[in-house]
Scaffold this motif. Structure first.
Motif, mmCIF file in Angstrom:
data_model
loop_
_atom_site.group_PDB
_atom_site.id
_atom_site.type_symbol
_atom_site.label_atom_id
_atom_site.label_comp_id
_atom_site.label_asym_id
_atom_site.label_seq_id
_atom_site.Cartn_x
_atom_site.Cartn_y
_atom_site.Cartn_z
ATOM 1 N N ALA A 10 0.827 -1.209 0.000
ATOM 2 C CA ALA A 10 0.000 0.000 0.000
ATOM 3 C C ALA A 10 0.862 1.260 0.000
ATOM 4 O O ALA A 10 0.542 2.243 -0.678
ATOM 5 C CB ALA A 10 -0.931 -0.011 1.209
ATOM 6 N N ALA A 11 1.958 1.230 0.764
ATOM 7 C CA ALA A 11 2.862 2.383 0.809
ATOM 8 C C ALA A 11 3.510 2.622 -0.554
ATOM 9 O O ALA A 11 3.648 3.765 -1.009
ATOM 10 C CB ALA A 11 3.930 2.175 1.873
ATOM 11 N N LEU A 12 3.896 1.540 -1.218
ATOM 12 C CA LEU A 12 4.483 1.670 -2.549
ATOM 13 C C LEU A 12 3.455 2.178 -3.557
ATOM 14 O O LEU A 12 3.796 2.943 -4.466
ATOM 15 C CB LEU A 12 5.048 0.321 -3.008
ATOM 16 C CG LEU A 12 6.320 -0.135 -2.303
ATOM 17 C CD1 LEU A 12 6.654 -1.579 -2.668
ATOM 18 C CD2 LEU A 12 7.485 0.782 -2.676
ATOM 19 N N LEU A 13 2.210 1.759 -3.403
ATOM 20 C CA LEU A 13 1.143 2.231 -4.293
ATOM 21 C C LEU A 13 1.001 3.747 -4.189
ATOM 22 O O LEU A 13 0.956 4.452 -5.209
ATOM 23 C CB LEU A 13 -0.176 1.547 -3.929
ATOM 24 C CG LEU A 13 -1.389 1.922 -4.785
ATOM 25 C CD1 LEU A 13 -1.244 1.363 -6.198
ATOM 26 C CD2 LEU A 13 -2.675 1.417 -4.140
ATOM 27 N N LEU A 14 0.939 4.248 -2.963
ATOM 28 C CA LEU A 14 0.802 5.687 -2.766
ATOM 29 C C LEU A 14 2.063 6.425 -3.207
ATOM 30 O O LEU A 14 1.983 7.511 -3.805
ATOM 31 C CB LEU A 14 0.495 5.986 -1.297
ATOM 32 C CG LEU A 14 0.277 7.467 -0.940
ATOM 33 C CD1 LEU A 14 -0.813 8.081 -1.812
ATOM 34 C CD2 LEU A 14 -0.073 7.599 0.538
ATOM 35 N N THR A 15 3.224 5.844 -2.934
ATOM 36 C CA THR A 15 4.486 6.444 -3.373
ATOM 37 C C THR A 15 4.526 6.571 -4.890
ATOM 38 O O THR A 15 4.959 7.586 -5.434
ATOM 39 C CB THR A 15 5.681 5.608 -2.893
ATOM 40 O OG1 THR A 15 5.673 5.535 -1.462
ATOM 41 C CG2 THR A 15 7.003 6.220 -3.353
ATOM 42 N N GLY A 16 4.074 5.520 -5.576
ATOM 43 C CA GLY A 16 4.051 5.555 -7.028
ATOM 44 C C GLY A 16 3.129 6.640 -7.564
ATOM 45 O O GLY A 16 3.462 7.342 -8.520
ATOM 46 N N ALA A 17 1.953 6.793 -6.945
ATOM 47 C CA ALA A 17 1.019 7.831 -7.384
ATOM 48 C C ALA A 17 1.607 9.221 -7.161
ATOM 49 O O ALA A 17 1.485 10.107 -8.016
ATOM 50 C CB ALA A 17 -0.307 7.683 -6.634
ATOM 51 N N LEU A 18 2.250 9.425 -6.007
ATOM 52 C CA LEU A 18 2.873 10.719 -5.721
ATOM 53 C C LEU A 18 4.024 10.997 -6.683
ATOM 54 O O LEU A 18 4.209 12.136 -7.135
ATOM 55 C CB LEU A 18 3.362 10.751 -4.274
ATOM 56 C CG LEU A 18 2.281 10.811 -3.196
ATOM 57 C CD1 LEU A 18 2.878 10.581 -1.818
ATOM 58 C CD2 LEU A 18 1.561 12.160 -3.243
ATOM 59 N N LEU A 56 10.453 5.288 -11.584
ATOM 60 C CA LEU A 56 10.213 4.919 -10.186
ATOM 61 C C LEU A 56 8.722 4.763 -9.927
ATOM 62 O O LEU A 56 8.299 3.824 -9.233
ATOM 63 C CB LEU A 56 10.802 5.987 -9.264
ATOM 64 C CG LEU A 56 10.518 5.822 -7.762
ATOM 65 C CD1 LEU A 56 11.186 4.560 -7.236
ATOM 66 C CD2 LEU A 56 11.007 7.047 -6.985
ATOM 67 N N ALA A 57 7.923 5.663 -10.488
ATOM 68 C CA ALA A 57 6.475 5.584 -10.307
ATOM 69 C C ALA A 57 5.923 4.284 -10.870
ATOM 70 O O ALA A 57 5.071 3.636 -10.244
ATOM 71 C CB ALA A 57 5.801 6.778 -10.986
ATOM 72 N N ALA A 58 6.404 3.890 -12.041
ATOM 73 C CA ALA A 58 5.929 2.653 -12.664
ATOM 74 C C ALA A 58 6.242 1.439 -11.799
ATOM 75 O O ALA A 58 5.409 0.541 -11.621
ATOM 76 C CB ALA A 58 6.553 2.496 -14.049
ATOM 77 N N CYS A 60 6.862 1.372 -8.467
ATOM 78 C CA CYS A 60 6.111 1.412 -7.207
ATOM 79 C C CYS A 60 4.634 1.078 -7.419
ATOM 80 O O CYS A 60 4.038 0.352 -6.619
ATOM 81 C CB CYS A 60 6.243 2.793 -6.562
ATOM 82 S SG CYS A 60 7.899 3.158 -5.925
ATOM 83 N N LEU A 61 4.040 1.603 -8.481
ATOM 84 C CA LEU A 61 2.635 1.312 -8.753
ATOM 85 C C LEU A 61 2.428 -0.171 -9.050
ATOM 86 O O LEU A 61 1.422 -0.760 -8.627
ATOM 87 C CB LEU A 61 2.145 2.155 -9.930
ATOM 88 C CG LEU A 61 1.937 3.654 -9.645
ATOM 89 C CD1 LEU A 61 1.717 4.418 -10.939
ATOM 90 C CD2 LEU A 61 0.775 3.860 -8.687
ATOM 91 N N THR A 62 3.371 -0.775 -9.747
ATOM 92 C CA THR A 62 3.278 -2.213 -10.037
ATOM 93 C C THR A 62 3.324 -3.028 -8.752
ATOM 94 O O THR A 62 2.514 -3.949 -8.552
ATOM 95 C CB THR A 62 4.418 -2.640 -10.972
ATOM 96 O OG1 THR A 62 4.270 -1.975 -12.226
ATOM 97 C CG2 THR A 62 4.402 -4.143 -11.199
ATOM 98 N N LEU A 63 4.261 -2.685 -7.865
ATOM 99 C CA LEU A 63 4.381 -3.412 -6.599
ATOM 100 C C LEU A 63 3.209 -3.120 -5.664
ATOM 101 O O LEU A 63 2.952 -3.894 -4.732
ATOM 102 C CB LEU A 63 5.702 -3.044 -5.917
ATOM 103 C CG LEU A 63 6.969 -3.468 -6.661
ATOM 104 C CD1 LEU A 63 8.217 -2.969 -5.936
ATOM 105 C CD2 LEU A 63 7.026 -4.991 -6.811
ATOM 106 N N GLY A 64 2.507 -2.021 -5.902
ATOM 107 C CA GLY A 64 1.367 -1.685 -5.054
ATOM 108 C C GLY A 64 0.048 -2.273 -5.511
ATOM 109 O O GLY A 64 -0.943 -2.245 -4.772
ATOM 110 N N LEU A 65 0.000 -2.841 -6.723
ATOM 111 C CA LEU A 65 -1.243 -3.413 -7.239
ATOM 112 C C LEU A 65 -1.865 -4.482 -6.334
ATOM 113 O O LEU A 65 -3.083 -4.506 -6.164
ATOM 114 C CB LEU A 65 -1.015 -3.992 -8.637
ATOM 115 C CG LEU A 65 -1.272 -3.064 -9.821
ATOM 116 C CD1 LEU A 65 -0.989 -3.788 -11.124
ATOM 117 C CD2 LEU A 65 -2.700 -2.539 -9.809
ATOM 118 N N PRO A 66 -1.058 -5.390 -5.736
ATOM 119 C CA PRO A 66 -1.679 -6.420 -4.881
ATOM 120 C C PRO A 66 -2.505 -5.852 -3.732
ATOM 121 O O PRO A 66 -3.500 -6.456 -3.320
ATOM 122 C CB PRO A 66 -0.479 -7.211 -4.359
ATOM 123 C CG PRO A 66 0.561 -7.045 -5.414
ATOM 124 C CD PRO A 66 0.381 -5.635 -5.906
ATOM 125 N N SER A 67 -2.119 -4.679 -3.208
ATOM 126 C CA SER A 67 -2.878 -4.097 -2.097
ATOM 127 C C SER A 67 -4.274 -3.685 -2.549
ATOM 128 O O SER A 67 -5.223 -3.717 -1.761
ATOM 129 C CB SER A 67 -2.134 -2.886 -1.519
ATOM 130 O OG SER A 67 -2.035 -1.842 -2.467
#
Length: 209
Positions: A10-18, A56-58, A60-67
């Motif tokens: 979840a943290a990586l998902l938000l980091t990727g969006a930011l 970096l965004a790509a 982080c967003l990929t790693l955040g998808l499971p959340s």
């Protein structure tokens, strides 16, 4: 000791969006191919920085998808899986675009292309298919996710509505000022923040009407 992966995802998902928002805001605006060439020549450092942020965004967003998928049980789960696949296509496209930015800067700095050559590159069918496919995948995946969240009702209604509103801005982006067009990315950040918070907060994981 067992490590709970969900908060990290979840943290990586938000980091990727930011990171995606930061890259979009930092990317200099241009109205013509000549402006783009001048930007790359005069602001090469900023151009490379944005490319690195997009990559970096790509990731982080990929790693955040499971959340995201943890928000679905039965209602909307199939649609959520489809949206995740389509979104991943958009995230991979973001990484590819970052690599294109780096390659493009190298071509400009070595005087390999000039104004006419840049026009030819911009009109190349293969490149246009990649760019339009990337954009379509990103926004279509976001729209499918918003619909799936509305069906699942595991987050407040404002979360999918904000994501849907961000998708709608693509139809009016041509008439918006450059700064307003860039500001719309904050709708995506707000929606993803809502998803990340509700995927990790046990007290927030309830059925919303």
């Amino acid at each position: 000791m067992k490590t709970d992966w969900l908060p990290f995802s979840a943290a990586l998902l938000l980091t990727g969006a930011l990171a995606l928002a930061l890259g979009t805001i930092l990317l200099p605006s241009s109205d013509s191919t000549t402006d783009t060439l001048h930007i790359v020549e005069d602001q090469g450092g900023v151009w490379l920085c944005v490319a690195a942020i997009y990559f970096l965004a790509a990731v982080c967003l990929t790693l955040g998808l499971p959340s995201i998928l943890t928000l679905f049980d039965q209602r909307g789960r199939v649609l959520a899986l489809v949206s995740a696949v389509v979104l991943e296509f958009g995230f991979i496209g973001t990484a590819g675009y970052a690599m294109l930015m780096v390659f493009f800067r190298a071509l400009v700095r070595t005087n390999t292309i000039v104004d006419k050559g840049l026009d030819d590159i911009a009109n190349d069918a293969g490149l246009r298919i990649f760019l339009y496919g990337w954009i379509a995948g990103f926004f279509l995946g976001e729209l499918l996710l918003a619909i799936a969240l509305l069906r699942a009702r595991t987050v407040p209604r404002w979360v999918p509505l904000v994501l849907g509103l961000h998708v709608a801005t693509i139809f009016v982006s041509g008439v918006l000022p450059a700064w307003a067009g860039k500001a719309t990315i904050m709708l995506f950040v707000a929606g993803i923040a809502g998803v990340a918070i509700h995927s990790t907060a046990p007290g927030a994981r309830r059925r919303y009407s």
